[in-house]
Design a protein around this motif. Sequence first.
Motif, PDB file in Angstrom:
ATOM      1  N   ARG A  42       0.746  -1.170   0.159  1.00 14.95           N
ATOM      2  CA  ARG A  42      -0.343   0.041  -0.040  1.00 14.95           C
ATOM      3  C   ARG A  42       0.909   1.054   0.420  1.00 14.95           C
ATOM      4  NH1 ARG A  42      -5.895   0.038   2.857  1.00 14.95           N
ATOM      5  NH2 ARG A  42      -5.521  -1.471   1.418  1.00 14.95           N
ATOM      6  N   PHE A  43       0.830   1.974  -0.799  1.00 12.40           N
ATOM      7  CA  PHE A  43       2.080   2.702  -1.443  1.00 12.40           C
ATOM      8  C   PHE A  43       1.404   4.183  -0.408  1.00 12.40           C
ATOM      9  CE2 PHE A  43       3.381  -0.007  -4.295  1.00 12.40           C
ATOM     10  CZ  PHE A  43       5.217   0.556  -4.012  1.00 12.40           C
ATOM     11  N   ILE A  44      -0.505   3.977  -0.888  1.00 10.24           N
ATOM     12  CA  ILE A  44      -1.001   5.686  -0.299  1.00 10.24           C
ATOM     13  C   ILE A  44      -1.875   5.148   0.538  1.00 10.24           C
ATOM     14  CG2 ILE A  44      -1.548   8.065  -1.145  1.00 10.24           C
ATOM     15  CD1 ILE A  44      -0.356   7.509  -3.519  1.00 10.24           C
ATOM     16  N   GLU A  45      -1.931   5.819   1.693  1.00  5.76           N
ATOM     17  CA  GLU A  45      -3.060   5.303   1.987  1.00  5.76           C
ATOM     18  C   GLU A  45      -3.504   7.104   3.429  1.00  5.76           C
ATOM     19  OE1 GLU A  45      -4.936   2.283   5.419  1.00  5.76           O
ATOM     20  OE2 GLU A  45      -2.264   1.985   5.216  1.00  5.76           O
ATOM     21  N   ASN A  46      -4.601   6.981   2.452  1.00  5.01           N
ATOM     22  CA  ASN A  46      -4.803   8.928   3.888  1.00  5.01           C
ATOM     23  C   ASN A  46      -6.329   8.707   4.219  1.00  5.01           C
ATOM     24  OD1 ASN A  46      -4.879  10.539   1.852  1.00  5.01           O
ATOM     25  ND2 ASN A  46      -2.904  10.168   1.537  1.00  5.01           N
ATOM     26  N   ASP A  47      -6.920  10.156   4.090  1.00  9.15           N
ATOM     27  CA  ASP A  47      -7.911   9.393   4.238  1.00  9.15           C
ATOM     28  C   ASP A  47      -9.224  10.090   2.421  1.00  9.15           C
ATOM     29  OD1 ASP A  47      -8.664   9.575   7.241  1.00  9.15           O
ATOM     30  OD2 ASP A  47      -8.360  12.108   7.029  1.00  9.15           O
ATOM     31  N   VAL A  48      -8.080  10.597   1.657  1.00  9.37           N
ATOM     32  CA  VAL A  48      -7.983  10.733   0.284  1.00  9.37           C
ATOM     33  C   VAL A  48      -8.406   9.718  -0.339  1.00  9.37           C
ATOM     34  CG1 VAL A  48      -8.759  12.557  -1.262  1.00  9.37           C
ATOM     35  CG2 VAL A  48      -8.134  12.972   0.930  1.00  9.37           C
ATOM     36  N   HIS A  49      -7.054   9.615  -0.952  1.00  5.53           N
ATOM     37  CA  HIS A  49      -6.092   8.428  -1.433  1.00  5.53           C
ATOM     38  C   HIS A  49      -6.126   6.946  -1.057  1.00  5.53           C
ATOM     39  CE1 HIS A  49      -7.024  11.911  -4.263  1.00  5.53           C
ATOM     40  NE2 HIS A  49      -6.347  12.960  -3.608  1.00  5.53           N
ATOM     41  N   HIS A  60      -8.659   4.164  -5.084  1.00  5.65           N
ATOM     42  CA  HIS A  60      -9.333   4.538  -4.063  1.00  5.65           C
ATOM     43  C   HIS A  60      -8.950   6.465  -3.980  1.00  5.65           C
ATOM     44  CE1 HIS A  60     -11.957   5.748  -1.030  1.00  5.65           C
ATOM     45  NE2 HIS A  60     -13.956   5.027  -2.202  1.00  5.65           N
ATOM     46  N   TRP A  61      -9.973   7.113  -4.512  1.00  3.32           N
ATOM     47  CA  TRP A  61     -10.009   8.228  -4.144  1.00  3.32           C
ATOM     48  C   TRP A  61     -11.230   8.402  -3.395  1.00  3.32           C
ATOM     49  CZ3 TRP A  61     -10.329  12.623  -8.736  1.00  3.32           C
ATOM     50  CH2 TRP A  61     -10.376  14.313  -8.105  1.00  3.32           C
ATOM     51  N   GLN A  62     -11.772   9.336  -2.501  1.00  7.73           N
ATOM     52  CA  GLN A  62     -12.814   9.921  -2.046  1.00  7.73           C
ATOM     53  C   GLN A  62     -12.714  11.201  -2.398  1.00  7.73           C
ATOM     54  OE1 GLN A  62     -14.352   7.639   0.097  1.00  7.73           O
ATOM     55  NE2 GLN A  62     -15.875   9.150  -0.442  1.00  7.73           N
ATOM     56  N   ILE A  63     -13.324  12.211  -2.904  1.00 13.75           N
ATOM     57  CA  ILE A  63     -13.543  12.828  -3.391  1.00 13.75           C
ATOM     58  C   ILE A  63     -14.550  13.215  -2.868  1.00 13.75           C
ATOM     59  CG2 ILE A  63     -14.935  13.945  -5.362  1.00 13.75           C
ATOM     60  CD1 ILE A  63     -14.544  11.659  -7.471  1.00 13.75           C
ATOM     61  N   SER A  64     -15.225  13.336  -1.861  1.00 13.67           N
ATOM     62  CA  SER A  64     -15.961  14.300  -1.586  1.00 13.67           C
ATOM     63  C   SER A  64     -17.146  13.313  -0.243  1.00 13.67           C
ATOM     64  CB  SER A  64     -17.031  14.636  -1.442  1.00 13.67           C
ATOM     65  OG  SER A  64     -18.193  14.543  -2.625  1.00 13.67           O
ATOM     66  N   GLU A  65     -17.587  13.196   0.708  1.00 15.34           N
ATOM     67  CA  GLU A  65     -18.505  12.890   1.520  1.00 15.34           C
ATOM     68  C   GLU A  65     -19.545  11.491   0.697  1.00 15.34           C
ATOM     69  OE1 GLU A  65     -20.016  14.346   4.832  1.00 15.34           O
ATOM     70  OE2 GLU A  65     -18.304  15.435   5.400  1.00 15.34           O
ATOM     71  N   SER A  66     -19.574  12.582  -0.280  1.00 17.12           N
ATOM     72  CA  SER A  66     -20.443  11.372  -1.258  1.00 17.12           C
ATOM     73  C   SER A  66     -20.259  11.134  -2.405  1.00 17.12           C
ATOM     74  CB  SER A  66     -22.180  12.700  -0.913  1.00 17.12           C
ATOM     75  OG  SER A  66     -21.560  13.834  -2.056  1.00 17.12           O
ATOM     76  N   SER A  81     -21.696   8.382  -6.129  1.00 16.00           N
ATOM     77  CA  SER A  81     -22.119   9.152  -5.769  1.00 16.00           C
ATOM     78  C   SER A  81     -23.737   8.590  -5.262  1.00 16.00           C
ATOM     79  CB  SER A  81     -23.344   9.996  -6.968  1.00 16.00           C
ATOM     80  OG  SER A  81     -23.771  11.290  -6.450  1.00 16.00           O
ATOM     81  N   LYS A  82     -23.413   9.303  -3.509  1.00 15.52           N
ATOM     82  CA  LYS A  82     -24.403   8.650  -2.522  1.00 15.52           C
ATOM     83  C   LYS A  82     -25.480   9.242  -2.412  1.00 15.52           C
ATOM     84  CE  LYS A  82     -22.215   8.404   1.013  1.00 15.52           C
ATOM     85  NZ  LYS A  82     -21.412   8.454   2.920  1.00 15.52           N
ATOM     86  N   ILE A  83     -26.084   8.200  -2.793  1.00 14.15           N
ATOM     87  CA  ILE A  83     -28.238   9.100  -2.917  1.00 14.15           C
ATOM     88  C   ILE A  83     -28.130   9.499  -0.702  1.00 14.15           C
ATOM     89  CG2 ILE A  83     -30.288   9.246  -2.895  1.00 14.15           C
ATOM     90  CD1 ILE A  83     -29.447   7.389  -4.709  1.00 14.15           C
ATOM     91  N   ASN A  84     -28.002   8.441  -0.108  1.00 13.89           N
ATOM     92  CA  ASN A  84     -28.507   8.083   1.582  1.00 13.89           C
ATOM     93  C   ASN A  84     -27.282   7.235   2.364  1.00 13.89           C
ATOM     94  OD1 ASN A  84     -29.883   5.625   1.104  1.00 13.89           O
ATOM     95  ND2 ASN A  84     -31.591   6.711   0.721  1.00 13.89           N
ATOM     96  N   SER A  85     -27.698   6.898   3.509  1.00 13.86           N
ATOM     97  CA  SER A  85     -27.064   5.468   4.204  1.00 13.86           C
ATOM     98  C   SER A  85     -26.651   4.311   2.996  1.00 13.86           C
ATOM     99  CB  SER A  85     -27.269   4.890   5.238  1.00 13.86           C
ATOM    100  OG  SER A  85     -28.346   4.874   5.749  1.00 13.86           O
ATOM    101  N   HIS A  86     -27.460   3.812   2.192  1.00 15.68           N
ATOM    102  CA  HIS A  86     -27.857   2.447   1.912  1.00 15.68           C
ATOM    103  C   HIS A  86     -27.899   2.066   0.309  1.00 15.68           C
ATOM    104  CE1 HIS A  86     -28.397  -0.006   5.488  1.00 15.68           C
ATOM    105  NE2 HIS A  86     -28.879   1.396   6.192  1.00 15.68           N
ATOM    106  N   PHE A  87     -28.058   4.059  -0.090  1.00 13.68           N
ATOM    107  CA  PHE A  87     -28.838   3.494  -1.821  1.00 13.68           C
ATOM    108  C   PHE A  87     -26.947   4.562  -2.229  1.00 13.68           C
ATOM    109  CE2 PHE A  87     -31.771   1.893   0.011  1.00 13.68           C
ATOM    110  CZ  PHE A  87     -32.583   1.112  -1.292  1.00 13.68           C
ATOM    111  N   ALA A  88     -26.623   3.978  -3.716  1.00 12.66           N
ATOM    112  CA  ALA A  88     -25.828   5.153  -4.636  1.00 12.66           C
ATOM    113  C   ALA A  88     -26.055   4.807  -5.817  1.00 12.66           C
ATOM    114  CB  ALA A  88     -24.305   5.084  -4.319  1.00 12.66           C
ATOM    115  N   LEU A  89     -25.617   6.080  -6.740  1.00  9.93           N
ATOM    116  CA  LEU A  89     -25.826   6.209  -8.213  1.00  9.93           C
ATOM    117  C   LEU A  89     -25.120   5.390  -8.875  1.00  9.93           C
ATOM    118  CD1 LEU A  89     -27.993   8.911  -9.010  1.00  9.93           C
ATOM    119  CD2 LEU A  89     -28.460   6.457  -9.551  1.00  9.93           C
ATOM    120  N   ARG A  90     -24.059   5.083  -9.874  1.00 12.09           N
ATOM    121  CA  ARG A  90     -22.405   4.496  -9.739  1.00 12.09           C
ATOM    122  C   ARG A  90     -22.753   4.217 -11.659  1.00 12.09           C
ATOM    123  NH1 ARG A  90     -20.151  -0.430  -7.188  1.00 12.09           N
ATOM    124  NH2 ARG A  90     -20.272   1.149  -6.407  1.00 12.09           N
ATOM    125  N   LEU A  91     -21.463   5.060 -12.148  1.00  8.75           N
ATOM    126  CA  LEU A  91     -21.156   4.881 -13.323  1.00  8.75           C
ATOM    127  C   LEU A  91     -20.202   3.875 -13.614  1.00  8.75           C
ATOM    128  CD1 LEU A  91     -21.326   5.621 -16.504  1.00  8.75           C
ATOM    129  CD2 LEU A  91     -19.521   7.842 -15.869  1.00  8.75           C
TER     130      LEU A  91
END
Length: 259
Positions: free
Chosen positions: A140-147, A187-193, A219-229
């Motif tokens: 694991r070369f990179i591990e932080n809150d975003v990447h 993996h890139w956590q772009i934002s909370e959603s 893109s997260k809709i709520n705690s259980h559902f999301a839209l994915r491309l």
Amino acid sequence: MRSKYLAAMLIAAGLPAVTAAAEAEEGTSEASKWSGDISVGLLFKRGNTDSDSVNAHANASRDSAFWRHHFKADANNEKERDPDTEQYNRTDENYFASYKLDRKLGEESRNYLFNVATYEKDNFSGFHYQASYAIGLGRRFIENDVHTLDMEAGPGYRVQCLEPEDSYGDCANTEESAIARLALKYHWQISESAEFQEEISSEVGEDSTSTRMETSLTSKINSHFALRLRHLLEHESKVPAGTKETDHQVTVGLVYTFK
């Protein structure tokens, strides 16, 4: 040669039981629970074109103090009506499954040993099925809150079935070869959603190379559902006559997530 492959697969099948015992000694925690997502897509066309299609995807992972599990499965099926015969003919059918187990090393656990087993059946690829097993070293070369970035390499073994018998597992004609497996996961956590993920793996053999690249934006809709491309690319450097080297699949759908 086939006996070596079967022995490796049996070892891989037994690893979950070994790790379950080890994790029981570690104790349970929030970090060791399974999490993942499931999506199912349906498309029915009537009119100038009559077709029915279904696709399903599942991802699951579990991360504990010393072990990390990854499970993935895909299925796609499509039928289209022939206007001349009025019969529905299958135009797409493929299935894929993989299980990967990592054993973390060291205090920071950046290095790890991995082993991974895969199985793919695509009735329009020219192969009856393909199966592989590999083991090696990852970091694991990179591990932080975003990447997060993992890279892996190791040896393995691959079986490609060319002429089937009466079941998914039997085969009248196989090509078996040693491979080198190279893989990358980002993996890139772009934002909370919103999050972006890229997974690339290549199985390099003496005569051919298989590559699988999966790119997704969720893109997260709520705690259980999301839209994915999602875009999936599969490439074979050497294929049977009458088939193409590269397959592309793009899906947009609703995803159910669990933790």
